[in-house]
Design an enzyme around this catalytic site. Structure first.
Site, PDB file in Angstrom:
ATOM      1  N   LYS A 181     -12.659 -11.841  13.850  1.00 20.87           N
ATOM      2  CA  LYS A 181     -12.071 -10.916  12.865  1.00 20.87           C
ATOM      3  C   LYS A 181     -12.838 -11.111  11.563  1.00 20.87           C
ATOM      4  O   LYS A 181     -12.634 -12.082  10.844  1.00 20.87           O
ATOM      5  CB  LYS A 181     -10.586 -11.240  12.660  1.00 20.87           C
ATOM      6  CG  LYS A 181      -9.720 -10.078  12.352  1.00 20.87           C
ATOM      7  CD  LYS A 181      -9.606  -9.568  10.963  1.00 20.87           C
ATOM      8  CE  LYS A 181      -9.489 -10.363   9.751  1.00 20.87           C
ATOM      9  NZ  LYS A 181     -10.050  -9.634   8.585  1.00 20.87           N
ATOM     10  N   GLU A 256     -11.876 -24.140   6.962  1.00 14.76           N
ATOM     11  CA  GLU A 256     -12.897 -24.316   5.924  1.00 14.76           C
ATOM     12  C   GLU A 256     -12.408 -23.478   4.749  1.00 14.76           C
ATOM     13  O   GLU A 256     -12.395 -22.248   4.816  1.00 14.76           O
ATOM     14  CB  GLU A 256     -14.263 -23.792   6.413  1.00 14.76           C
ATOM     15  CG  GLU A 256     -14.746 -24.407   7.728  1.00 14.76           C
ATOM     16  CD  GLU A 256     -15.244 -25.832   7.566  1.00 14.76           C
ATOM     17  OE1 GLU A 256     -15.504 -26.266   6.431  1.00 14.76           O
ATOM     18  OE2 GLU A 256     -15.341 -26.530   8.593  1.00 14.76           O
ATOM     19  N   CYS A 290     -17.986 -20.899  -1.902  1.00 14.65           N
ATOM     20  CA  CYS A 290     -17.017 -21.995  -1.840  1.00 14.65           C
ATOM     21  C   CYS A 290     -17.588 -23.267  -2.446  1.00 14.65           C
ATOM     22  O   CYS A 290     -16.876 -24.052  -3.052  1.00 14.65           O
ATOM     23  CB  CYS A 290     -16.637 -22.245  -0.381  1.00 14.65           C
ATOM     24  SG  CYS A 290     -18.070 -22.502   0.677  1.00 14.65           S
TER      25      CYS A 290
HETATM   26  P1  NAD Z   1      -9.522 -14.769   2.169  1.00 13.02           P
HETATM   27  O1  NAD Z   1      -8.765 -16.010   2.452  1.00 13.02           O
HETATM   28  O2  NAD Z   1      -8.885 -13.747   1.318  1.00 13.02           O
HETATM   29  O3  NAD Z   1      -9.912 -14.026   3.531  1.00 13.02           O
HETATM   30  C1  NAD Z   1     -10.607 -14.697   4.540  1.00 13.02           C
HETATM   31  C2  NAD Z   1     -10.316 -14.032   5.876  1.00 13.02           C
HETATM   32  O4  NAD Z   1      -8.933 -14.237   6.189  1.00 13.02           O
HETATM   33  C3  NAD Z   1     -10.536 -12.518   5.888  1.00 13.02           C
HETATM   34  O5  NAD Z   1     -11.083 -12.149   7.123  1.00 13.02           O
HETATM   35  C4  NAD Z   1      -9.128 -11.973   5.760  1.00 13.02           C
HETATM   36  O6  NAD Z   1      -8.978 -10.703   6.338  1.00 13.02           O
HETATM   37  C5  NAD Z   1      -8.341 -12.995   6.546  1.00 13.02           C
HETATM   38  N1  NAD Z   1      -6.918 -13.074   6.215  1.00 13.02           N
HETATM   39  C6  NAD Z   1      -6.303 -12.784   5.050  1.00 13.02           C
HETATM   40  N2  NAD Z   1      -4.985 -13.013   5.155  1.00 13.02           N
HETATM   41  C7  NAD Z   1      -4.750 -13.465   6.411  1.00 13.02           C
HETATM   42  C8  NAD Z   1      -3.594 -13.903   7.111  1.00 13.02           C
HETATM   43  N3  NAD Z   1      -2.387 -13.921   6.547  1.00 13.02           N
HETATM   44  N4  NAD Z   1      -3.742 -14.318   8.391  1.00 13.02           N
HETATM   45  C9  NAD Z   1      -4.963 -14.328   8.979  1.00 13.02           C
HETATM   46  N5  NAD Z   1      -6.092 -13.926   8.350  1.00 13.02           N
HETATM   47  C10 NAD Z   1      -5.988 -13.512   7.079  1.00 13.02           C
HETATM   48  O7  NAD Z   1     -10.933 -15.235   1.553  1.00 13.02           O
HETATM   49  P2  NAD Z   1     -12.116 -14.345   0.975  1.00 13.02           P
HETATM   50  O8  NAD Z   1     -11.696 -13.730  -0.315  1.00 13.02           O
HETATM   51  O9  NAD Z   1     -12.673 -13.456   2.035  1.00 13.02           O
HETATM   52  O10 NAD Z   1     -13.223 -15.474   0.713  1.00 13.02           O
HETATM   53  C11 NAD Z   1     -13.199 -16.288  -0.404  1.00 13.02           C
HETATM   54  C12 NAD Z   1     -12.536 -17.619  -0.128  1.00 13.02           C
HETATM   55  O11 NAD Z   1     -13.148 -18.244   0.979  1.00 13.02           O
HETATM   56  C13 NAD Z   1     -12.705 -18.605  -1.267  1.00 13.02           C
HETATM   57  O12 NAD Z   1     -11.518 -19.313  -1.444  1.00 13.02           O
HETATM   58  C14 NAD Z   1     -13.815 -19.515  -0.788  1.00 13.02           C
HETATM   59  O13 NAD Z   1     -13.839 -20.785  -1.383  1.00 13.02           O
HETATM   60  C15 NAD Z   1     -13.517 -19.590   0.655  1.00 13.02           C
HETATM   61  N6  NAD Z   1     -14.699 -19.959   1.415  1.00 13.02           N
HETATM   62  C16 NAD Z   1     -14.738 -21.214   1.973  1.00 13.02           C
HETATM   63  C17 NAD Z   1     -15.876 -21.632   2.651  1.00 13.02           C
HETATM   64  C18 NAD Z   1     -15.968 -23.002   3.281  1.00 13.02           C
HETATM   65  O14 NAD Z   1     -16.863 -23.198   4.096  1.00 13.02           O
HETATM   66  N7  NAD Z   1     -15.100 -23.935   2.952  1.00 13.02           N
HETATM   67  C19 NAD Z   1     -16.966 -20.760   2.777  1.00 13.02           C
HETATM   68  C20 NAD Z   1     -16.877 -19.499   2.190  1.00 13.02           C
HETATM   69  C21 NAD Z   1     -15.731 -19.104   1.529  1.00 13.02           C
END
Ligand code: NAD
Length: 488
Positions: A181, A256, A290
């Site tokens: 997804k 992550e 991140c």
């Molecule tokens: P997000 O958490 O808003 O979304 C990530 C994914 O989760 C998307 O595909 C979204 O559709 C899905 N999602 C949202 N709500 C959900 C739910 N209730 N159940 C299941 N899936 C759901 O994050 P974003 O805005 O896309 O990305 C930014 C965030 O990601 C930042 O916090 C960043 O630090 C983190 N990030 C972490 C890493 C790492 O390796 N630790 C890498 C990249 C980004």
């Protein structure tokens, strides 16, 4: 026999069981370029029944794929790397158009993923078990690794190709099938991954990509008992929810999540190098990473000089069209992110922080910003902003720098600039983060290294053999030679 090029057009609808599904064109959602604000394509956002169909497809072929020879999986992964390399300019274009990435970041992302695919190919022949000394006469004892079955993956928008493909490639290498997804904001990149594997000859059903709303589709993925593990990269708030949903069902998960990574600039540092390191480690992809080194902790004796040089460097960064190879700061993924960041800057000003440059925005473009005299009580110190904002913090000494670095709920990465070997080793041991980079920046990842966080940044590790460990189950097998003797 492996077939090539089954799908020969840009995918815009879910890819399930080796096919793009048919949908009513009127039900498609426009895909908007964050730099121009204009729609350039359409995509179909899947409904829960599509997610279930994707899981059906992945479940139906899990045993066939799980029993393929390592050399067959290896070959498909190598081919996928070659396919991606041959589609480089098209994929770079999509990363810019859909994700607002700069030209340089997009090139890097494609090259990195070619490496991920090759690295995963190499793991196929290294899924090692153990033989175990056995305390029962005539019995041979061993631990073997088996695939988990169906793996679910949920990816974020900021490195949409890397963070999804890293999950997919190692899961397939381990003999699992996959349902991905992608982020709503980068659905087309997610579907491009399906196209790449399709062109590499991956059999239908082994990889399925289902774009759509996170909470709606994520709920199906977490709830379906046929999905054995959910691999998530994204924000801490969402990761925790996924962890809870999986744990309730006794399902494995790998999280992550967010970060607020510190770069420590010690008093012996080469300041020119420290400034270049700080600028790259924060401003690449407009700070939407991140691992971004968003807290720059500088020892007092070099604090003022560092700030002068860092502000000059920040002011020199080109903001604008992400297609221009000289642009460093492109658009943020969505316009609403700008007022969110500006509010936090205003609040930190009210608490005594100084804005030395930037702090303003127009549309999706936020000017690269340096905030000085940031303290742990400010939200810019504690909260992820996901924008080009550097919080510079003064440390009294090395002890104070380490304490400040650890004064956060996050623990993804950290970095230290020093030539003092003893201090460097102390930082490596005492900084609370999943990785520590000495004389590098906080942003560093390699396909075969154990990447992941501690504290609220995550649990589990991705990359190379660590992915293979997470994505296989150990099975204890014994073989009795002759007949065993029982007491009755
Ligand atoms: P997000 O958490 O808003 O979304 C990530 C994914 O989760 C998307 O595909 C979204 O559709 C899905 N999602 C949202 N709500 C959900 C739910 N209730 N159940 C299941 N899936 C759901 O994050 P974003 O805005 O896309 O990305 C930014 C965030 O990601 C930042 O916090 C960043 O630090 C983190 N990030 C972490 C890493 C790492 O390796 N630790 C890498 C990249 C980004």
């Amino acid at each position: 026999m492996i077939a090539y090029n089954r799908i020969d057009k840009n995918m815009t609808t879910p890819y399930i069981n080796g096919q793009m599904i048919d949908v009513d064109p009127a039900a498609m959602t426009p895909v908007v370029n964050p730099a121009s604000g204009k729609a350039f394509s359409k995509v179909f956002m899947a409904r829960p029944e599509h997610m279930t169909r994707a899981i059906d497809a992945a479940y139906a072929v899990k045993d066939v794929w799980g029993n393929t020879l390592p050399s067959e999986r290896e070959l498909i992964l190598i081919r996928a790397a070659d396919v991606l390399d041959s589609m480089r300019s098209e994929v770079v274009d999509l990363l810019i158009e859909e994700g607002g990435a700069t030209f340089g970041k997009s090139q890097f992302e494609v090259s990195y993923v070619v490496g991920v695919l090759r690295s995963a190919a190499g793991e196929c022949r290294r899924i090692m078990g153990n033989t175990i000394p056995c305390d029962t006469p005539g019995r041979i004892s061993m631990a073997i690794r088996r695939p988990l079955g169906v793996v679910g993956g949920i990816a974020p928008f900021n490195f949409p190709l890397i963070l999804a493909t890293k999950k997919v490639a190692f899961a397939l290498a381990a003999g699992n099938t996959f349902v991905l997804k992608p982020s709503e904001e980068t659905s087309l990149v997610g579907l491009k991954i399906a196209e790449i594997f399709d062109k590499a000859g991956l059999p239908p059903g082994v990889l399925n990509v289902v774009p759509g709303d996170g909470p709606t589709l994520g709920a199906v993925l977490c709830a379906d008992p046929r999905v054995k593990v959910v691999l998530f990269t994204g924000s801490t708030a969402v990761g925790r929810q996924i962890g809870v949903e999986c744990a309730r069902r006794g399902k494995k998960f790998d999280l992550e999540m967010g970060g607020k990574s510190p770069l420590l600039v010690m008093k012996d540092a080469n300041l020119k190098y420290a400034v270049d390191t700080a600028a790259f480690g924060l401003f690449i992809h407009q700070g939407q990473i991140c691992m971004a080194g968003s807290r720059i902790i500088v020892e007092e004796p070099v604090y003022d000089e560092f700030l002068d040089l860092f502000v000059a460097k920040t002011k020199s960064l080109k903001v604008g069209d992400p297609r221009d190879p000289h642009t460093v700061i492109g658009p943020l993924i969505r316009a609403s992110q700008c007022p969110f960041i500006a509010e936090r800057i205003d609040a930190s000003k009210a608490q005594g922080a100084r804005v030395l440059c930037g702090g303003t925005y127009e549309g999706n473009y936020f000017q690269p910003t340096v905030l000085a005299d940031v303290t742990p009580s400010m939200s810019v110190f504690q909260e992820e902003l996901f924008g080009p904002v550097a919080s510079v913090v003064k440390a009294k000494n090395a002890d104070d720098a380490i304490q400040l670095a650890n004064n956060t709920r996050y623990g993804l990465t950290s970095a230290v600039i020093t030539n003092d070997l003893q201090l460097a080793m102390r930082c490596a041991l005492e900084l609370e983060s999943g990785s520590v980079h000495i004389n590098g920046c906080t942003i560093h990842d390699e396909p075969h290294a154990p990447f992941g966080g501690v504290k609220d940044s995550g649990m589990g590790r991705e990359g190379g053999q660590w992915s293979m460990d997470e994505l296989t189950q150990l099975k204890w097998v014994t073989i009795q030679q002759g007949e065993a003797h029982y007491p009755f």
